[in-house]
Design a protein around this motif. Sequence first.
Motif, PDB file in Angstrom:
ATOM      1  N   ASP A 286       0.816  -1.221   0.000  1.00  0.00           N
ATOM      2  CA  ASP A 286       0.000   0.000   0.000  1.00  0.00           C
ATOM      3  C   ASP A 286       0.852   1.276   0.000  1.00  0.00           C
ATOM      4  O   ASP A 286       0.557   2.238   0.720  1.00  0.00           O
ATOM      5  N   VAL A 287       1.921   1.249  -0.783  1.00  0.00           N
ATOM      6  CA  VAL A 287       2.764   2.435  -0.956  1.00  0.00           C
ATOM      7  C   VAL A 287       2.711   2.868  -2.413  1.00  0.00           C
ATOM      8  O   VAL A 287       2.889   2.036  -3.320  1.00  0.00           O
ATOM      9  N   VAL A 288       2.457   4.151  -2.653  1.00  0.00           N
ATOM     10  CA  VAL A 288       2.426   4.696  -3.994  1.00  0.00           C
ATOM     11  C   VAL A 288       3.602   5.660  -4.132  1.00  0.00           C
ATOM     12  O   VAL A 288       3.798   6.543  -3.299  1.00  0.00           O
ATOM     13  N   ILE A 289       4.404   5.478  -5.181  1.00  0.00           N
ATOM     14  CA  ILE A 289       5.566   6.335  -5.417  1.00  0.00           C
ATOM     15  C   ILE A 289       5.328   7.166  -6.671  1.00  0.00           C
ATOM     16  O   ILE A 289       5.113   6.621  -7.752  1.00  0.00           O
ATOM     17  N   TYR A 290       5.352   8.483  -6.507  1.00  0.00           N
ATOM     18  CA  TYR A 290       5.291   9.370  -7.672  1.00  0.00           C
ATOM     19  C   TYR A 290       6.705   9.671  -8.122  1.00  0.00           C
ATOM     20  O   TYR A 290       7.532  10.133  -7.340  1.00  0.00           O
ATOM     21  N   LYS A 291       6.979   9.435  -9.409  1.00  0.00           N
ATOM     22  CA  LYS A 291       8.336   9.622  -9.928  1.00  0.00           C
ATOM     23  C   LYS A 291       8.380  10.812 -10.878  1.00  0.00           C
ATOM     24  O   LYS A 291       7.390  11.224 -11.425  1.00  0.00           O
TER      25      LYS A 291
END
Length: 341
Positions: free
Chosen positions: A336-341
């Motif tokens: 449940d981790v979202v990474i914006y790159k």
Amino acid sequence: MGMHTQGQELVHAASHLSIAFIGNISKQIAPVFVFFLALFAAVMLGAIPNANGSGYRAVIVKSLDIPAYNDVAKGFKKQCRHYGISLMATYDLKGDIEEGKRDIQIIQELKPEPDIIITIGVLATTLARKHISNIPLLFCAVINHELLDLSGENIYGISSSVPFEEQFAVVNKMFQSQKTIGIIYDPAKTEKIVSELTSLDGRHGYKFITRKVTSGNAIKPALDDFRKKIDVLWVVPDDTVISKESIGIFQDAVTENRLPIFCTSSALVRTGALVSISPDYYSMGEQAAKMAQELLHDPSQNSPRCMKPEKLTITINARTAEMLKVDISQFFSLPDVVIYK
């Protein structure tokens, strides 16, 4: 393709199959056979509740067309049929009070009337609360719902608040060596939240420095006043502090002052904040479907008026992390981790 069109096509195909299958059976029997095939197709498509369905009807009313609200609606739509609930309509108020009043009037005149109304956001919830008292209302995605008059025999909801312990867990993991946290807030909006939050500082080893504001114009002076004294800016869900105008102020704090920002809004992370922990809004919609079914199945049960969100999401801006030289590798393996790159 709509349910009615699909049903027509299935019935049309069934008619041809039945004619080929029955061959020389009399014309009086063929229509009966076709009727049962059509009935089967309708049941398969959900037009007629199956044995496990309850036939409940729901309406969704959302305040705005924004990703978080849309995710709640999508989650509810996905799960509602599983719980025997058919969705009659979805209304988007477009953030407009007059539009909202018109849509609420339309809902009041629906025949048959819905068994439950799912409201998403503050505007949809407050308007429905004011004008509808004879149908259960289940609100979602209402920030600081405690500040609103959402009491009533027909009012239920899912809180958008993130438990403080969950927030501290993320802060501890992200900012292990940074101990002074700054908070800017409007006491008329979030005094209770900030008071409860800062009372936990000794337990977690943090020192809080707070600044009170009563308008958006006071945010930059407040930030300038203590930005050199803090390691992290903790942005609480306060609509005096979070606005279109303040976004640029926070972005400058990150890029010019190298100040990490922790918040409970993934939208702020998209604009440059480092990390947030927030409800998973799609999951909230699924939770709303389950809660709606339970309320409708047994109205006499002592159901909680407001439930906590079942699932939380950590959102990280990888570009901001790189700029601030913050190691986020420990989050890559977490669920449940979202990474914006």
